[in-house]
Design a protein around this motif. Structure first.
Motif, PDB file in Angstrom:
ATOM      1  N   ILE A  98      13.565  -0.259   1.157  1.00 46.55           N
ATOM      2  CA  ILE A  98      13.186  -0.342  -0.254  1.00 46.55           C
ATOM      3  C   ILE A  98      12.075  -1.365  -0.445  1.00 46.55           C
ATOM      4  O   ILE A  98      11.132  -1.140  -1.211  1.00 46.55           O
ATOM      5  CB  ILE A  98      14.411  -0.654  -1.141  1.00 46.55           C
ATOM      6  CG1 ILE A  98      15.416   0.511  -1.085  1.00 46.55           C
ATOM      7  CG2 ILE A  98      13.998  -0.947  -2.574  1.00 46.55           C
ATOM      8  CD1 ILE A  98      14.865   1.861  -1.501  1.00 46.55           C
ATOM      9  N   ALA A  99      12.137  -2.482   0.269  1.00 42.64           N
ATOM     10  CA  ALA A  99      11.066  -3.479   0.184  1.00 42.64           C
ATOM     11  C   ALA A  99       9.737  -2.870   0.647  1.00 42.64           C
ATOM     12  O   ALA A  99       8.691  -3.079   0.016  1.00 42.64           O
ATOM     13  CB  ALA A  99      11.417  -4.711   1.018  1.00 42.64           C
ATOM     14  N   GLU A 100       9.785  -2.110   1.739  1.00 43.40           N
ATOM     15  CA  GLU A 100       8.575  -1.455   2.242  1.00 43.40           C
ATOM     16  C   GLU A 100       8.033  -0.441   1.231  1.00 43.40           C
ATOM     17  O   GLU A 100       6.831  -0.350   1.005  1.00 43.40           O
ATOM     18  CB  GLU A 100       8.849  -0.758   3.575  1.00 43.40           C
ATOM     19  CG  GLU A 100       9.043  -1.701   4.725  1.00 43.40           C
ATOM     20  CD  GLU A 100       7.751  -2.381   5.154  1.00 43.40           C
ATOM     21  OE1 GLU A 100       6.652  -1.879   4.852  1.00 43.40           O
ATOM     22  OE2 GLU A 100       7.838  -3.436   5.804  1.00 43.40           O
ATOM     23  N   LEU A 101       8.926   0.313   0.620  1.00 47.51           N
ATOM     24  CA  LEU A 101       8.505   1.302  -0.369  1.00 47.51           C
ATOM     25  C   LEU A 101       7.854   0.621  -1.572  1.00 47.51           C
ATOM     26  O   LEU A 101       6.791   1.041  -2.039  1.00 47.51           O
ATOM     27  CB  LEU A 101       9.698   2.151  -0.821  1.00 47.51           C
ATOM     28  CG  LEU A 101       9.412   3.181  -1.907  1.00 47.51           C
ATOM     29  CD1 LEU A 101       8.340   4.175  -1.463  1.00 47.51           C
ATOM     30  CD2 LEU A 101      10.691   3.901  -2.293  1.00 47.51           C
ATOM     31  N   LYS A 102       8.462  -0.444  -2.069  1.00 41.82           N
ATOM     32  CA  LYS A 102       7.890  -1.162  -3.207  1.00 41.82           C
ATOM     33  C   LYS A 102       6.528  -1.751  -2.871  1.00 41.82           C
ATOM     34  O   LYS A 102       5.598  -1.694  -3.680  1.00 41.82           O
ATOM     35  CB  LYS A 102       8.855  -2.255  -3.686  1.00 41.82           C
ATOM     36  CG  LYS A 102      10.064  -1.702  -4.421  1.00 41.82           C
ATOM     37  CD  LYS A 102      10.974  -2.829  -4.872  1.00 41.82           C
ATOM     38  CE  LYS A 102      12.157  -2.300  -5.657  1.00 41.82           C
ATOM     39  NZ  LYS A 102      13.049  -3.380  -6.101  1.00 41.82           N
ATOM     40  N   MET A 103       6.399  -2.307  -1.673  1.00 38.37           N
ATOM     41  CA  MET A 103       5.115  -2.864  -1.251  1.00 38.37           C
ATOM     42  C   MET A 103       4.056  -1.762  -1.127  1.00 38.37           C
ATOM     43  O   MET A 103       2.904  -1.951  -1.517  1.00 38.37           O
ATOM     44  CB  MET A 103       5.253  -3.610   0.078  1.00 38.37           C
ATOM     45  CG  MET A 103       6.008  -4.912  -0.027  1.00 38.37           C
ATOM     46  SD  MET A 103       5.220  -6.125  -1.091  1.00 38.37           S
ATOM     47  CE  MET A 103       3.755  -6.483  -0.156  1.00 38.37           C
ATOM     48  N   ALA A 104       4.445  -0.616  -0.589  1.00 33.13           N
ATOM     49  CA  ALA A 104       3.507   0.502  -0.456  1.00 33.13           C
ATOM     50  C   ALA A 104       3.069   1.006  -1.829  1.00 33.13           C
ATOM     51  O   ALA A 104       1.891   1.330  -2.028  1.00 33.13           O
ATOM     52  CB  ALA A 104       4.137   1.631   0.355  1.00 33.13           C
ATOM     53  N   LEU A 105       3.997   1.078  -2.762  1.00 30.37           N
ATOM     54  CA  LEU A 105       3.644   1.505  -4.121  1.00 30.37           C
ATOM     55  C   LEU A 105       2.611   0.563  -4.724  1.00 30.37           C
ATOM     56  O   LEU A 105       1.662   1.002  -5.375  1.00 30.37           O
ATOM     57  CB  LEU A 105       4.891   1.581  -5.004  1.00 30.37           C
ATOM     58  CG  LEU A 105       5.819   2.755  -4.737  1.00 30.37           C
ATOM     59  CD1 LEU A 105       7.161   2.554  -5.439  1.00 30.37           C
ATOM     60  CD2 LEU A 105       5.175   4.064  -5.187  1.00 30.37           C
ATOM     61  N   THR A 106       2.780  -0.724  -4.491  1.00 28.43           N
ATOM     62  CA  THR A 106       1.825  -1.709  -4.997  1.00 28.43           C
ATOM     63  C   THR A 106       0.499  -1.611  -4.242  1.00 28.43           C
ATOM     64  O   THR A 106      -0.570  -1.533  -4.851  1.00 28.43           O
ATOM     65  CB  THR A 106       2.399  -3.138  -4.873  1.00 28.43           C
ATOM     66  OG1 THR A 106       3.612  -3.210  -5.628  1.00 28.43           O
ATOM     67  CG2 THR A 106       1.427  -4.164  -5.381  1.00 28.43           C
ATOM     68  N   PHE A 107       0.565  -1.593  -2.915  1.00 31.74           N
ATOM     69  CA  PHE A 107      -0.635  -1.598  -2.073  1.00 31.74           C
ATOM     70  C   PHE A 107      -1.503  -0.365  -2.321  1.00 31.74           C
ATOM     71  O   PHE A 107      -2.719  -0.460  -2.422  1.00 31.74           O
ATOM     72  CB  PHE A 107      -0.233  -1.673  -0.596  1.00 31.74           C
ATOM     73  CG  PHE A 107      -1.399  -1.781   0.341  1.00 31.74           C
ATOM     74  CD1 PHE A 107      -2.025  -3.007   0.535  1.00 31.74           C
ATOM     75  CD2 PHE A 107      -1.867  -0.675   1.028  1.00 31.74           C
ATOM     76  CE1 PHE A 107      -3.108  -3.123   1.405  1.00 31.74           C
ATOM     77  CE2 PHE A 107      -2.939  -0.784   1.896  1.00 31.74           C
ATOM     78  CZ  PHE A 107      -3.559  -2.005   2.089  1.00 31.74           C
TER      79      PHE A 107
END
Length: 137
Positions: A98-107
């Motif tokens: 989930i942390a990776e997904l949130k970071m990808a959404l931002t990035f």
């Protein structure tokens, strides 16, 4: 809705709502819990394909359950507290994904076409980190 109608028929109610708003709104995507029939109700009323997305809370719970239910080798979780270790592992995987997904959404500024190709690398990175290679290329 009458007082005697069951509230648990999510598919029926979603279909009714989709019908009622169809003149004003064209639904192209639906975010739901993933284990209900509400998406089917929206899809039934639509004349075109409706994308189905899981909200993050339900996605992470589904992910944790899937990891916890997975068959691991007998020596993966050693000791008398192997159920506890397996649960902690499932929680860790859930949080990392989930942390990776949130970071990808931002990035990638929410661009799913850019996010999707990068996801297989996340699994490799998480496995490497559990193997002691965190931060290694």
């Amino acid at each position: 809705m009458s007082e005697s109608d069951p509230i648990g028929d999510e598919g029926r109610w979603s279909e009714i709502v989709a019908r009622n708003i169809s003149n004003e709104v064209q639904v192209t995507g639906y975010t739901g819990d993933g284990d209900s029939r509400s998406h089917a109700g929206v899809r039934k009323e639509s004349e075109h394909t409706i994308l189905h997305f899981k909200d993050i809370r339900h996605l992470r719970n589904s992910l944790k359950r899937a990891v916890y239910a997975a068959n691991f080798s007998s020596n993966m979780f050693k000791g008398s507290s192997n159920a506890n270790l397996k649960n902690r592992f499932a929680l860790s995987i859930k949080q990392r994904c989930i942390a990776e997904l949130k970071m990808a959404l931002t990035f990638y500024n929410g661009d799913l076409n850019k996010i999707k190709p990068s996801r297989p690398k996340v699994a490799d990175a998480i496995v490497a980190c559990f193997g002691g290679y965190c931060g290694e290329p």
